[in-house]
Design a protein around this motif. Structure first.
Motif, PDB file in Angstrom:
ATOM      1  N   PHE A 103       0.913  -1.009  -0.147  1.00  0.00           N
ATOM      2  CA  PHE A 103       0.018  -0.029   0.042  1.00  0.00           C
ATOM      3  C   PHE A 103       0.930   1.130  -0.057  1.00  0.00           C
ATOM      4  O   PHE A 103       1.792   1.323   0.569  1.00  0.00           O
TER       5      PHE A 103
ATOM      6  N   ASP B 222      -4.144   4.546   2.996  1.00  0.00           N
ATOM      7  CA  ASP B 222      -4.503   3.380   1.916  1.00  0.00           C
ATOM      8  C   ASP B 222      -4.851   1.943   2.920  1.00  0.00           C
ATOM      9  O   ASP B 222      -5.859   1.396   2.615  1.00  0.00           O
TER      10      ASP B 222
ATOM     11  N   GLU C 158      -8.023  -0.108   3.796  1.00  0.00           N
ATOM     12  CA  GLU C 158      -8.160  -1.572   3.585  1.00  0.00           C
ATOM     13  C   GLU C 158      -8.533  -2.242   4.526  1.00  0.00           C
ATOM     14  O   GLU C 158      -9.444  -3.276   4.566  1.00  0.00           O
TER      15      GLU C 158
ATOM     16  N   THR D 258     -11.795  -2.298  -1.898  1.00  0.00           N
ATOM     17  CA  THR D 258     -10.529  -2.415  -1.920  1.00  0.00           C
ATOM     18  C   THR D 258      -9.815  -1.118  -2.829  1.00  0.00           C
ATOM     19  O   THR D 258     -10.423  -0.576  -3.461  1.00  0.00           O
ATOM     20  N   VAL D 259      -8.542  -0.785  -2.223  1.00  0.00           N
ATOM     21  CA  VAL D 259      -7.742   0.149  -2.957  1.00  0.00           C
ATOM     22  C   VAL D 259      -6.840  -0.493  -4.070  1.00  0.00           C
ATOM     23  O   VAL D 259      -6.032   0.308  -4.669  1.00  0.00           O
ATOM     24  N   LEU D 260      -6.635  -1.821  -3.856  1.00  0.00           N
ATOM     25  CA  LEU D 260      -5.794  -2.564  -4.911  1.00  0.00           C
ATOM     26  C   LEU D 260      -6.480  -2.624  -6.200  1.00  0.00           C
ATOM     27  O   LEU D 260      -7.630  -2.765  -6.361  1.00  0.00           O
ATOM     28  N   THR D 261      -5.570  -2.774  -6.921  1.00  0.00           N
ATOM     29  CA  THR D 261      -5.926  -3.106  -8.412  1.00  0.00           C
ATOM     30  C   THR D 261      -5.589  -4.462  -9.084  1.00  0.00           C
ATOM     31  O   THR D 261      -6.805  -5.446  -9.074  1.00  0.00           O
TER      32      THR D 261
ATOM     33  N   HIS E  10      -0.162  -9.217  -5.425  1.00  0.00           N
ATOM     34  CA  HIS E  10       0.377  -8.911  -3.934  1.00  0.00           C
ATOM     35  C   HIS E  10       0.639 -10.248  -3.196  1.00  0.00           C
ATOM     36  O   HIS E  10      -0.064 -11.375  -3.536  1.00  0.00           O
TER      37      HIS E  10
ATOM     38  N   SER F 259     -11.150   0.256  -8.618  1.00  0.00           N
ATOM     39  CA  SER F 259     -10.765   0.086  -7.044  1.00  0.00           C
ATOM     40  C   SER F 259     -11.288   1.535  -6.622  1.00  0.00           C
ATOM     41  O   SER F 259     -11.169   2.490  -7.261  1.00  0.00           O
ATOM     42  N   TYR F 260     -10.997   1.649  -4.977  1.00  0.00           N
ATOM     43  CA  TYR F 260     -11.135   2.974  -4.600  1.00  0.00           C
ATOM     44  C   TYR F 260     -10.038   3.752  -4.338  1.00  0.00           C
ATOM     45  O   TYR F 260      -9.644   4.661  -3.692  1.00  0.00           O
ATOM     46  N   GLY F 261      -8.775   3.190  -4.930  1.00  0.00           N
ATOM     47  CA  GLY F 261      -7.342   3.800  -4.880  1.00  0.00           C
ATOM     48  C   GLY F 261      -7.161   5.179  -5.298  1.00  0.00           C
ATOM     49  O   GLY F 261      -6.449   5.729  -4.523  1.00  0.00           O
TER      50      GLY F 261
ATOM     51  N   LYS G 116     -10.940   8.781   1.802  1.00  0.00           N
ATOM     52  CA  LYS G 116     -10.634   7.518   2.164  1.00  0.00           C
ATOM     53  C   LYS G 116     -10.666   7.299   3.695  1.00  0.00           C
ATOM     54  O   LYS G 116     -11.386   6.583   4.295  1.00  0.00           O
TER      55      LYS G 116
END
Lengths: 452, 486
Positions: free
Chosen positions: B98, B103, B107, B118-121, B126, B448-450, B457
């Motif tokens: 992250f 972030d 998460e 999730t903020v991950l794409t 990972h 994602s929410y990233g 956030k």
């Protein structure tokens, strides 16, 4: 027979009176000296002050030799314990008044109630009164309905209105084929045991007996049509109102709408929680004319008055009849008001105490008596008897029975047949007979049908 | 306010979180991935901190049970969730997956509150420790970390009920066992049993042990994080979908019903329940509507019903798993998904959002209003099956719906003012407040929410915790009068 009655309240008093009048030795037990004094003054019974659950008091009352114990105090628990104690001390038939349906239905088989505890019969006045009222509802417009011989035969009474086809005619002119006119009570209270020449007058209360069925013949005579009940209003949400609403909505076809009117808001909530959705609970003063209009209660098929207050019942009943309710049935605590209720146009009255006392007495009456129903404040009664083998009546035609004046044989039920007796009809052992009679002749009538 | 007592309990919670971190640490060690030191270090650090706070808190009361008043209980639960999210974020931040602590916190919060946003794409890229921790967080948060603490930690006698009330979901809480601890244990054993069964079935179907566990966690917690970017669609296996579908339904059911069916000998008769019926009914109706909409949009009927049913169950149980890229769905279908986010599963389950039972109550209240127009004097208690609800409970349920919708509207307004497309703002507010996580539009399954601003956030993290604790608990902590000396 020796009998002990625990509780000198309204029910205990009534039971003790009826037992004493039937010639039994009655000991009335109560904790309150005042109630006992009242009873000792009016009734031919022995009184005993003390708790009815106490073994020493019950012994003093002669429970070891007693054949019957009726526990009729206000408290379920006292009644139950009195029965349990009595069963330990002797072998009386134990009858307990139990209000709380939870106790009364503890035994899953239902009717014997607490038989497993040694209590032979459980009596719930509200339940009996409610059943009585429902029987009346089943034949609307009739003011009294009784079923006999396992619901194979019935008795209904109708108030003859001036426009009724039967009014002003003699019984022999009516051309009755399936129905018997068993008795008539005149507006002044005179009990008439009719023959063919008896004239039916407006205002008479006529008692018909017939095989259970649609009663077309009777309806034609009194000029009323049957229509199914769709809308019933119960005024008063006490134990009786609750029981009525429950009986009307359980196991019946869903077409029936029941509205229950109760003054107390808390009680309304309890009622609404206990009753199924088919019952609409309304929180209002039953005697409020605006409310009657608002809900159009007078347009209901039948109204039942069970507010627990005779005056209010009569008042609301009068208001409803004025507004055109076809059928009003009222609960009354005092049977003295029955004639007044009839004059006010309320067709039928139920006195729970009398209903209950009759029921208890039936349990202990002679062995061949199936049922005993009191009519018109006890001025007349209907006796359902089984003809025993070897009885004087067995094998004789009706005309030669030697019946005293004051009794009429209404119907004879032989196996599955319901017979209308003629003079030549021969009575056979095993027949059930329905008698309409004045109470004073009962001791002379009963032995005719009993074997040696 | 007994601060020491609260600190003592928060310390317990931190210690517990630290212990839980050893599981992903072990997984990372076995896989030989570089996130191992992050989890080990964070676990040890949290353990030490928690132990210290427990010591400090305990010294105030000589180890015995101390009365836990509603105020302390609410503070413990409200703060507990924030603290647990912060602690859970530490190893994520250290793992390197992250870009910032913000972030990582988003998460972790999304994990614990069973949201699954999730903020991950590219999720597959990972390390397994991180992915396992996301799943495990779901699972810990699903039935409630506080309930878990009561179930397994040293005894907490008086006041435990207050904790449960503050954390449990839904309205009328039925006490399952006379002793609170037994009740908490019972709920957790049903929870563990369901999870094990789901994992076993998925594993038997051919998923790797890792995938089976992560998806069992995500399913039973009705949370929705996957170890794949495409969510359940990655497997392309109708049997896997079916397994997950069935377990989502079970997890969204009131656990009291499972208790009656399994441990009180009622069997299937236990499920003859008005709430359960409404719960199944709402899923059925939504599935039909979605199927019809998708079929009209050109999808073959079989495919439309498969996707429609799965998505209906996934949204009503507030899970948020997907078997298709819903961002590609017709507008009407996406609108249905948005509406469905407000329904929620059953009370006493792991699902979030408003919950079916409150809608049932509201519907009965409205029916009563209509009847009262005709019969002004009618007395009509609101009934659920045999039970009738007190007017307070009815008012509570309707007030909750109102509050929920207000918070939703407020949150959506904040997001829209912050620059999100209005429709996206609505969908994001509904998905986070309802702990569903499934974004729509640019935040959909493939997005994602990233990309959101850091402040947003934090805001959404708070919204997720508020939704998980059914609003009141967290909001109470924000009122000054709560902290004033009583």
């Amino acid at each position: 027979m020796q009998a002990v009655v625990v509780g000198a309240g309204k029910l205990g008093f009534e039971v003790a009176r009826r037992l004493a009048e039937a010639g039994h030795e009655v000991v009335l037990v109560d904790q309150e000296a005042g109630a006992l004094e009242e009873a000792a003054e009016h009734l031919d019974v022995m009184t005993l002050a003390g708790p009815g659950t106490s073994p020493s008091v019950l012994r003093k009352a002669g429970i070891e030799r007693a054949r019957l114990l009726v526990a009729a105090t206000e408290s379920d628990e006292v009644n139950i314990v009195a029965c349990l104690v009595a069963k330990r001390l002797g072998q009386p038939l134990c009858v307990a008044r139990v209000r709380d349906p939870e106790y009364a239905t503890l035994d899953p088989s239902g009717s014997p109630g607490l038989a497993g505890w040694g209590i032979d019969r459980v009596v719930r006045p509200e339940e009996l009164a409610a059943q009585e009222i429902i029987r009346m509802l089943r034949t609307p417009a009739a003011s009294e309905v009784e079923f006999f011989a396992g619901e194979r035969a019935l008795m209904v009474s109708f108030l003859i209105e001036p426009q009724a086809p039967a009014a002003g005619r003699r019984i022999e002119e009516l051309g009755l084929e399936q129905t018997v006119v068993a008795g008539i009570i005149r507006p002044d209270g005179e009990v008439v045991l009719p023959d063919g020449a008896t004239l039916i007058q407006p205002g008479d209360r006529v008692y018909f007996m017939a095989a259970a069925g649609p009663l077309d013949e009777v309806r034609r005579l009194v000029g009323r049509d049957e229509h199914p009940l769709r809308d019933v209003v119960i005024f008063g949400g006490g134990p009786l109102g609750l029981e009525l609403a429950r009986l009307l909505t359980t196991g019946r076809k869903p077409g029936l709408a029941v509205r229950l009117v109760e003054r107390d808001r808390q009680r309304c909530r309890v009622l609404a929680e206990r009753l199924p959705d088919a019952v609409m609970v309304l929180n209002a003063n039953p005697a409020d004319p605006d409310f009657l209009e608002e809900e159009a209660l007078a347009r209901a098929d039948a109204c039942i008055l069970a507010t627990g207050d005779d005056h209010r019942n009569l008042l609301v009943g009068t208001m409803l009849r004025e507004r055109g309710t076809p059928t009003c049935i009222t609960e009354l605590a005092r049977e003295e008001y029955i004639p007044l209720a009839h004059r006010l146009g309320i067709q039928a009255c139920v006195v729970p105490r009398v209903v209950t006392a009759s029921f208890i007495l039936q349990l202990v009456e002679r062995r061949n008596v199936r049922s005993l129903t009191l009519l018109a404040e006890g001025q007349a009664e209907i006796l359902e008897l089984v003809v025993e083998a070897g009885a004087r009546a067995a094998g004789r035609p009706v005309a030669r029975l030697g019946l005293p004046p004051g009794v009429v044989i209404g119907l004879i039920i032989r196996e599955d047949q319901v017979l209308i007796p003629r003079g030549a009809t021969v009575i056979q052992p095993g027949d059930e007979v329905l008698l309409f009679l004045k109470p004073e002749v009962e001791p002379r009538v009963q032995p005719l049908f009993r074997g040696s | 306010m007994n601060i020491r007592l609260i600190v003592h309990m928060l310390g317990t919670l931190i210690l517990f979180m630290g212990a839980a971190m050893l599981l992903p640490a072990a997984w990372a060690l076995a896989a030989g991935t570089p996130d191992f030191p992050a989890f080990l270090g964070a676990g040890l650090g949290a353990g030490l901190t928690g132990w210290g706070l427990r010591r400090w808190g305990r010294s105030s009361h000589s180890g015995g049970a101390e009365a836990l008043h509603p105020r302390e209980a609410l503070a413990t639960v409200g703060l507990g969730w924030v603290v647990a999210s912060l602690v859970a974020a530490v190893p994520l931040a250290w793992s390197g997956s992250f870009p910032s602590f913000t972030d990582a916190f988003f998460e972790a919060t999304s994990g614990l509150t069973t949201t699954g946003a999730t903020v991950l794409t590219a999720i597959e890229a990972h390390p397994p420790g991180v992915l396992f921790w996301r799943g495990l967080l779901h699972w810990l948060g699903g039935m409630g970390i506080i309930v878990l603490a009561i179930a397994i930690l040293p005894r907490l006698e008086v006041g435990g009920l207050q904790l449960l009330r503050a954390e449990a979901s839904g309205t009328a809480n039925e006490r399952l066992r006379p002793r609170l601890r037994d009740a908490a244990r019972l709920v957790w054993s049903i929870y563990v049993g369901l999870t094990a069964l789901a994992a076993l079935l998925l594993w038997a179907r051919g998923l790797s042990l890792f995938d089976a566990l992560v998806h069992a966690f995500g399913t039973i917690a009705t949370a929705g994080s996957s170890s794949h970017t495409a969510s359940i669609a990655a497997f392309q296996d109708p049997v896997v979908e079916l397994i997950i579908l069935v377990f989502m339904v079970l997890a969204g059911t009131n656990f009291a019903l499972h208790d009656r069916a399994l441990f009180r000998g009622q069997g299937l008769a236990a499920y003859r329940d008005p709430e359960f019926r409404a719960y199944l009914g709402s899923m059925g109706v939504l599935a039909l509507l979605l199927t019809a909409t998708l079929a009209r949009g050109g999808l073959p009927l079989a495919e439309a019903s498969r996707q429609g049913l799965f998505q209906a169950v996934s949204l009503i149980t507030t899970t948020g798993y997907t078997t298709a890229d819903t961002t590609q769905w017709p507008e009407a279908a996406r609108f249905l998904l948005l509406m469905a986010m407000f329904i929620g599963g059953s009370a006493g389950s792991t699902s979030s959002s408003i919950k079916v039972i409150r809608w049932v109550i509201l519907a009965r209240v409205l029916r009563r209003e209509v009847i009262q127009l005709l019969h002004p004097k009618v007395v009509l208690p609101i009934r659920l099956g045999e039970r009738s609800l007190s007017e307070e409970a009815v008012r509570g349920a309707t007030a909750f719906i109102l509050l929920y919708l207000l918070v939703f509207a407020g949150a959506a307004a904040v997001l829209a003012l912050a620059g999100l497309h209005p429709l996206t703002a609505l969908q994001t507010a509904a998905a986070t407040l309802g702990n569903i996580g499934l974004g729509l539009g640019p935040l959909g399954p493939s997005g994602s929410y990233g990309g959101l601003a850091p402040a947003l956030k934090w805001f959404l993290s708070l919204l997720m915790i508020a939704g998980r604790l059914e609003l009141y608990t967290l909001f109470l902590l924000l009122t000054p009068s709560f902290w004033r000396r009583a």
